[in-house]
Motif scaffolding. Structure first.
Motif, PDB file in Angstrom:
ATOM      1  N   LYS A  34      24.371 -92.593 -78.483  1.00 15.63           N
ATOM      2  CA  LYS A  34      22.942 -92.282 -78.530  1.00 15.63           C
ATOM      3  C   LYS A  34      22.556 -91.741 -79.908  1.00 15.63           C
ATOM      4  O   LYS A  34      21.474 -92.039 -80.441  1.00 15.63           O
ATOM      5  CB  LYS A  34      22.592 -91.253 -77.451  1.00 15.63           C
ATOM      6  CG  LYS A  34      22.553 -91.833 -76.041  1.00 15.63           C
ATOM      7  CD  LYS A  34      22.179 -90.759 -75.028  1.00 15.63           C
ATOM      8  CE  LYS A  34      22.044 -91.349 -73.625  1.00 15.63           C
ATOM      9  NZ  LYS A  34      21.707 -90.297 -72.628  1.00 15.63           N
ATOM     10  N   ARG A  64      27.195 -89.799 -75.725  1.00 13.23           N
ATOM     11  CA  ARG A  64      26.404 -88.919 -76.584  1.00 13.23           C
ATOM     12  C   ARG A  64      26.464 -89.393 -78.042  1.00 13.23           C
ATOM     13  O   ARG A  64      25.462 -89.412 -78.749  1.00 13.23           O
ATOM     14  CB  ARG A  64      26.925 -87.486 -76.464  1.00 13.23           C
ATOM     15  CG  ARG A  64      26.017 -86.431 -77.102  1.00 13.23           C
ATOM     16  CD  ARG A  64      26.561 -85.022 -76.921  1.00 13.23           C
ATOM     17  NE  ARG A  64      26.712 -84.699 -75.508  1.00 13.23           N
ATOM     18  CZ  ARG A  64      27.876 -84.492 -74.893  1.00 13.23           C
ATOM     19  NH1 ARG A  64      28.995 -84.590 -75.587  1.00 13.23           N
ATOM     20  NH2 ARG A  64      27.933 -84.199 -73.613  1.00 13.23           N
ATOM     21  N   ILE A 118      26.733 -98.511 -74.451  1.00  9.31           N
ATOM     22  CA  ILE A 118      26.332 -97.403 -73.580  1.00  9.31           C
ATOM     23  C   ILE A 118      26.329 -97.851 -72.124  1.00  9.31           C
ATOM     24  O   ILE A 118      26.797 -97.126 -71.226  1.00  9.31           O
ATOM     25  CB  ILE A 118      24.940 -96.865 -73.992  1.00  9.31           C
ATOM     26  CG1 ILE A 118      25.037 -96.151 -75.348  1.00  9.31           C
ATOM     27  CG2 ILE A 118      24.395 -95.905 -72.935  1.00  9.31           C
ATOM     28  CD1 ILE A 118      23.701 -95.707 -75.911  1.00  9.31           C
ATOM     29  N   GLU A 137      19.788 -93.157 -82.750  1.00  9.65           N
ATOM     30  CA  GLU A 137      18.838 -92.322 -83.505  1.00  9.65           C
ATOM     31  C   GLU A 137      19.013 -92.526 -85.010  1.00  9.65           C
ATOM     32  O   GLU A 137      18.031 -92.539 -85.766  1.00  9.65           O
ATOM     33  CB  GLU A 137      19.022 -90.848 -83.141  1.00  9.65           C
ATOM     34  CG  GLU A 137      18.526 -90.482 -81.749  1.00  9.65           C
ATOM     35  CD  GLU A 137      17.064 -90.882 -81.558  1.00  9.65           C
ATOM     36  OE1 GLU A 137      16.237 -90.545 -82.428  1.00  9.65           O
ATOM     37  OE2 GLU A 137      16.751 -91.558 -80.548  1.00  9.65           O
TER      38      GLU A 137
END
Length: 307
Positions: A261, A258, A234, A265
């Protein structure tokens, strides 16, 4: 010029007559080959020379238009048996499937189906390699037992099914061990769980459960490593974003960020589930096996990772 034009139809007509005269001889020759190879196949099979019999029946079927339906059926049936008896299990399986597709309700179908099952297991490699043939053998063995519950081959097919299941069980177990050895405890835990559910009888169940819980305990460490790698990606993506001017490239980089990320999660969720499952699995382990050697090792491992 006119003479040549008149000669051309005569030449073509002569060639046509020659080809028509030869055609019956050619067909007669093919019919002779068909019967010659068919009879040779029968002879070699009776002698027990199954490799030669297989080759003869293969040759005979190259001229199957000159064999009777009964001869074709017999040639295909004995071709299956010749390949199997010659230990050419790949061809035996191929020819067995061909026979079953053409003569599914024949008296020979039961035996040919058994040969198919046995051949698939023989072709299947050792547990360290791909088990596609083993899986197919298991499917076909179950189909056989359902279709022929009173078969004279039932005991043999059950033995083949047992051998195939054992091979598949060890394949799954070795994959789990591979993941464990190379530092992927989450992947190892998933595999050990599959072995526990599907193949518990082939291993020590309490040791399997121990290895499953052990890798669950270590999963947060893998999650931490994975998240660190993703965060680095990232960071690199954000740095490249400052240098890019093209709107499409900007959009692609933002989509990548995106996605990354989302991966963080996902690993957060994996870590959370692993911790919850560890508590439940450890409690169940104690209830079933008591505070044995493996249970005490698990407690020590938990303390180690806490510290």
């Amino acid at each position: 010029m006119g003479r040549r034009t008149r000669l051309l139809p005569l030449i073509l007509f002569g060639l046509l007559l020659i080809s028509l005269a030869c055609a019956p001889k050619s067909e007669e020759r093919r019919r002779g080959y068909a019967l010659e190879f068919y009879r040779k196949g029968l002879k070699e099979y009776r002698k027990g020379d199954y490799g030669d019999a297989k080759k003869a029946f293969e040759n005979a079927l190259n001229y199957l238009e000159h064999l009777s339906p009964e001869q074709i059926k017999k040639a295909k049936y004995l071709l299956v048996k010749s390949a199997f008896k010659d230990k050419d299990y790949i061809d035996a399986a191929v020819y067995a499937e061909d026979f079953l597709s053409n003569y599914p309700g024949s008296p020979e179908a039961e035996e040919v189906f058994y040969i198919l099952v046995e051949s698939l297991v023989k072709v299947a490699p050792d547990p360290y390699r791909d088990q596609s043939y083993t899986i197919k053998a298991i499917q076909k063995a179950k189909e056989f037992l359902s279709r022929y519950p009173e078969s004279r081959f039932r005991t043999k097919v059950e033995e083949v099914l047992e051998e195939a299941n054992r091979k598949l069980a060890y394949h799954e177990y070795y994959i789990a061990e591979f993941y464990e050895e190379y530092g992927y405890p989450y992947n190892a835990a998933l595999r050990y769980r599959e072995v526990l559910i599907n193949f518990p009888t082939y291993f020590s169940e309490e040791r399997l459960a121990y290895k499953y819980i052990k890798n669950l305990i270590m999963t947060p460490e893998q999650a931490k490593r994975e998240k660190e790698k993703i965060l680095e990606l990232i960071k690199e993506a954000r740095e490249s974003l400052e240098e890019v001017k093209n709107p499409e490239e900007v959009k692609a980089i933002r989509n990548r960020i995106r996605f990354l990320k989302g991966e963080i999660e996902r690993w957060n969720e994996i870590e959370k589930r692993a911790r919850e499952e560890t508590k439940k699995a450890l409690k169940s382990y104690k209830e079933v096996y008591g505070e044995n050697y493996y249970y005490r090792k698990l407690l020590k491992l938990i303390e180690k990772w806490k510290s």
